[in-house]
Design a protein around this motif. Structure first.
Motif, PDB file in Angstrom:
ATOM      1  N   VAL A  21       0.825  -1.249   0.044  1.00 26.04           N
ATOM      2  CA  VAL A  21      -0.024   0.141   0.008  1.00 26.04           C
ATOM      3  C   VAL A  21       0.964   1.379   0.151  1.00 26.04           C
ATOM      4  N   SER A  22       1.751   1.267   0.765  1.00 27.85           N
ATOM      5  CA  SER A  22       2.711   2.706   0.946  1.00 27.85           C
ATOM      6  C   SER A  22       4.095   2.169   1.442  1.00 27.85           C
ATOM      7  N   PRO A  23       5.081   1.843   0.431  1.00 22.93           N
ATOM      8  CA  PRO A  23       6.346   1.640   0.608  1.00 22.93           C
ATOM      9  C   PRO A  23       7.059   2.725   1.493  1.00 22.93           C
ATOM     10  N   SER A  24       6.778   3.764   1.517  1.00 24.38           N
ATOM     11  CA  SER A  24       7.273   4.874   2.308  1.00 24.38           C
ATOM     12  C   SER A  24       7.164   4.846   3.726  1.00 24.38           C
ATOM     13  N   LEU A  25       5.583   4.374   4.032  1.00 28.01           N
ATOM     14  CA  LEU A  25       5.222   4.345   5.357  1.00 28.01           C
ATOM     15  C   LEU A  25       5.947   3.204   5.974  1.00 28.01           C
ATOM     16  N   ALA A  26       6.320   1.918   5.312  1.00 33.54           N
ATOM     17  CA  ALA A  26       6.999   0.945   5.806  1.00 33.54           C
ATOM     18  C   ALA A  26       8.437   0.889   6.130  1.00 33.54           C
ATOM     19  N   LEU A  27       8.864   2.043   5.126  1.00 37.19           N
ATOM     20  CA  LEU A  27      10.469   2.448   5.358  1.00 37.19           C
ATOM     21  C   LEU A  27      10.478   3.180   6.811  1.00 37.19           C
ATOM     22  N   ASP A  28       9.357   4.164   6.713  1.00 29.92           N
ATOM     23  CA  ASP A  28       9.438   4.821   8.218  1.00 29.92           C
ATOM     24  C   ASP A  28       9.244   3.796   9.412  1.00 29.92           C
ATOM     25  N   TRP A  29       8.305   2.961   9.299  1.00 28.62           N
ATOM     26  CA  TRP A  29       8.460   1.990  10.491  1.00 28.62           C
ATOM     27  C   TRP A  29       9.737   1.468  10.815  1.00 28.62           C
ATOM     28  N   ARG A  30      10.468   1.066   9.544  1.00 18.23           N
ATOM     29  CA  ARG A  30      11.733   0.318   9.778  1.00 18.23           C
ATOM     30  C   ARG A  30      12.680   1.414  10.494  1.00 18.23           C
ATOM     31  N   MET A  31      12.873   2.635  10.160  1.00 17.99           N
ATOM     32  CA  MET A  31      13.681   3.397  10.632  1.00 17.99           C
ATOM     33  C   MET A  31      13.365   3.974  11.961  1.00 17.99           C
ATOM     34  N   ARG A  32      12.182   4.206  12.363  1.00 23.84           N
ATOM     35  CA  ARG A  32      11.622   4.592  13.411  1.00 23.84           C
ATOM     36  C   ARG A  32      11.703   3.591  14.621  1.00 23.84           C
ATOM     37  N   THR A  33      11.411   2.371  14.248  1.00 29.54           N
ATOM     38  CA  THR A  33      11.547   1.280  15.320  1.00 29.54           C
ATOM     39  C   THR A  33      12.893   1.072  15.636  1.00 29.54           C
ATOM     40  N   ARG A  34      13.802   0.983  14.153  1.00 31.96           N
ATOM     41  CA  ARG A  34      15.296   0.646  14.407  1.00 31.96           C
ATOM     42  C   ARG A  34      15.629   1.429  15.631  1.00 31.96           C
ATOM     43  N   ARG A  35      15.390   2.833  15.657  1.00 28.82           N
ATOM     44  CA  ARG A  35      16.080   3.815  16.576  1.00 28.82           C
ATOM     45  C   ARG A  35      15.437   3.445  18.127  1.00 28.82           C
ATOM     46  N   VAL A  36      14.000   2.895  18.263  1.00 27.72           N
ATOM     47  CA  VAL A  36      13.622   2.651  19.404  1.00 27.72           C
ATOM     48  C   VAL A  36      14.262   1.591  19.948  1.00 27.72           C
ATOM     49  N   PHE A  37      14.399   0.296  19.265  1.00 19.63           N
ATOM     50  CA  PHE A  37      14.762  -0.724  19.890  1.00 19.63           C
ATOM     51  C   PHE A  37      16.172  -0.774  20.164  1.00 19.63           C
ATOM     52  N   GLN A  38      17.142   0.011  19.401  1.00 22.30           N
ATOM     53  CA  GLN A  38      18.590   0.158  19.738  1.00 22.30           C
ATOM     54  C   GLN A  38      18.595   1.020  20.963  1.00 22.30           C
ATOM     55  N   THR A  39      17.688   1.873  21.066  1.00 25.27           N
ATOM     56  CA  THR A  39      17.834   2.805  22.488  1.00 25.27           C
ATOM     57  C   THR A  39      17.427   2.079  23.705  1.00 25.27           C
ATOM     58  N   CYS A  40      16.380   1.088  23.644  1.00 23.10           N
ATOM     59  CA  CYS A  40      15.758   0.293  24.799  1.00 23.10           C
ATOM     60  C   CYS A  40      16.845  -0.628  24.822  1.00 23.10           C
ATOM     61  N   PHE A  41      17.759  -1.383  24.044  1.00 22.64           N
ATOM     62  CA  PHE A  41      18.639  -2.187  24.358  1.00 22.64           C
ATOM     63  C   PHE A  41      19.976  -1.693  25.028  1.00 22.64           C
ATOM     64  N   ALA A  42      20.112  -0.303  24.555  1.00 21.71           N
ATOM     65  CA  ALA A  42      21.447   0.283  24.871  1.00 21.71           C
ATOM     66  C   ALA A  42      21.169   0.623  26.491  1.00 21.71           C
ATOM     67  N   LYS A  43      19.805   0.806  26.809  1.00 20.94           N
ATOM     68  CA  LYS A  43      19.362   1.046  28.384  1.00 20.94           C
ATOM     69  C   LYS A  43      19.031  -0.111  29.160  1.00 20.94           C
ATOM     70  N   GLY A  44      19.444  -1.378  28.501  1.00 16.57           N
ATOM     71  CA  GLY A  44      19.506  -2.485  29.267  1.00 16.57           C
ATOM     72  C   GLY A  44      17.905  -3.266  29.359  1.00 16.57           C
ATOM     73  N   PHE A  45      16.966  -2.919  28.329  1.00 12.71           N
ATOM     74  CA  PHE A  45      15.938  -3.871  28.109  1.00 12.71           C
ATOM     75  C   PHE A  45      16.090  -5.118  27.248  1.00 12.71           C
ATOM     76  N   GLN A  46      15.238  -6.041  27.227  1.00 12.79           N
ATOM     77  CA  GLN A  46      15.318  -7.133  26.388  1.00 12.79           C
ATOM     78  C   GLN A  46      13.830  -7.262  26.154  1.00 12.79           C
ATOM     79  N   VAL A  47      13.709  -7.913  24.760  1.00 14.38           N
ATOM     80  CA  VAL A  47      12.273  -8.054  24.458  1.00 14.38           C
ATOM     81  C   VAL A  47      12.033  -9.563  25.239  1.00 14.38           C
ATOM     82  N   THR A  48      10.918  -9.467  25.766  1.00 11.39           N
ATOM     83  CA  THR A  48      10.530 -10.617  26.671  1.00 11.39           C
ATOM     84  C   THR A  48       9.060 -11.214  26.183  1.00 11.39           C
TER      85      THR A  48
END
Length: 275
Positions: A224-251
């Motif tokens: 439907v929207s490749p640009s939105l898919a790319l935006d989700w990729r880049m935004r969540t990349r930042r979120v997960f990297q920030t969380c992992f750097a602060k000691g979170f893990q996906v559980t």
């Protein structure tokens, strides 16, 4: 139908040729693993499991030994199910069989990668199997041209799953409202009916539990929207990297109970500090 399903180790050239043919149907001929590679792996501590329905190969799992500098583990590289037999729990059955074989071979844990925006994989790997993740790799495999990965960076979670059976973790967020409130990714629906990130709420990072909303149907979003898919990729990349750097893990991973809701949620918890 799955009552007739059988899973067994595959070791012969003929069996592994059938595996390559199935992989070609799922991922494309160019991406299929050569038989000489899978054959070498199974002769040297690796594993190829086949799922059969009335003697027809409908799924497989391929893994080989890995080493993390301290111990040897099983690196789970590919799992594929014939498109005609998906949504039947075959992937989970293959993973549990893999865990049994991993334990027999003496591996301490199993590790693999997957796209964190593929909600079906998140539900299986984190929600059902109970694997955990605290590692995010940007563009892990470089540019990939198969239908599932084309036109986006191949970002991946690296998950770990203990070879010994464990008890299911209690999830600290229980309701959709709680998950929505604690979500670092804020979103709204577009006129096309797909979710769009409106911002990242980092106020929750001082808590011990947070959630991250992701699209429920990422592949459909790409169409439907490749640009939105790319935006989700880049935004969540930042979120997960920030969380992992602060000691979170996906559980944890929780599907929104309302089927029409366009997002599902990862649950991240702070790691316990070893004293």
């Amino acid at each position: 139908m799955t009552e007739a399903l059988t899973i067994r180790s595959l070791t012969t050239i003929t069996e592994l040729e059938d595996v390559r043919a199935l992989e070609s149907r799922v991922w494309g001929e160019e991406e299929a693993t050569p038989v000489h590679q899978t054959l070498t792996a199974v002769k040297n501590g690796g594993l190829v499991l086949g799922a059969f329905l009335h003697e027809k190969l409908i799924g497989f799992q391929y893994s080989f030994p890995g080493f993390d500098g301290t111990c040897v583990y099983l690196c789970s590289h590919i799992l594929a199910v014939d498109p005609a037999y998906r949504s039947m729990g075959i992937g989970a059955k293959l993973k549990y069989a893999q865990r049994q074989e991993s334990k027999k071979k003496g591996y301490s844990y199993i590790s693999w990668t997957y796209d964190p925006l593929e909600s079906a994989n998140g539900y299986l790997n984190i929600g059902k199997l109970g694997a955990v993740c605290s590692t995010y790799i940007e563009n892990c495999y470089g540019d990939m041209n198969d239908p599932l990965n084309a036109d986006l960076p191949s970002d991946r979670f690296v998950v770990e799953w203990a070879s010994t059976e464990d008890t299911k973790r209690a999830q600290p967020l229980h309701t959709p409202d709680q998950m929505m409130e604690a979500s670092l990714t804020q979103w709204t629906l577009t006129d096309q009916g797909v979710p769009s990130v409106t911002g990242i709420d980092e106020r929750w990072l001082n808590r011990d539990v947070v959630s991250v909303a992701i699209p429920a149907a990422f592949q459909q979003m790409k169409e439907v929207s490749p640009s939105l898919a790319l935006d989700w990729r880049m935004r969540t990349r930042r979120v997960f990297q920030t969380c992992f750097a602060k000691g979170f893990q996906v559980t944890g991973f929780m599907k929104h109970p309302e089927g029409s809701t366009p997002v599902h949620f990862y649950i991240l918890t702070k790691k316990e500090v070893q004293k």
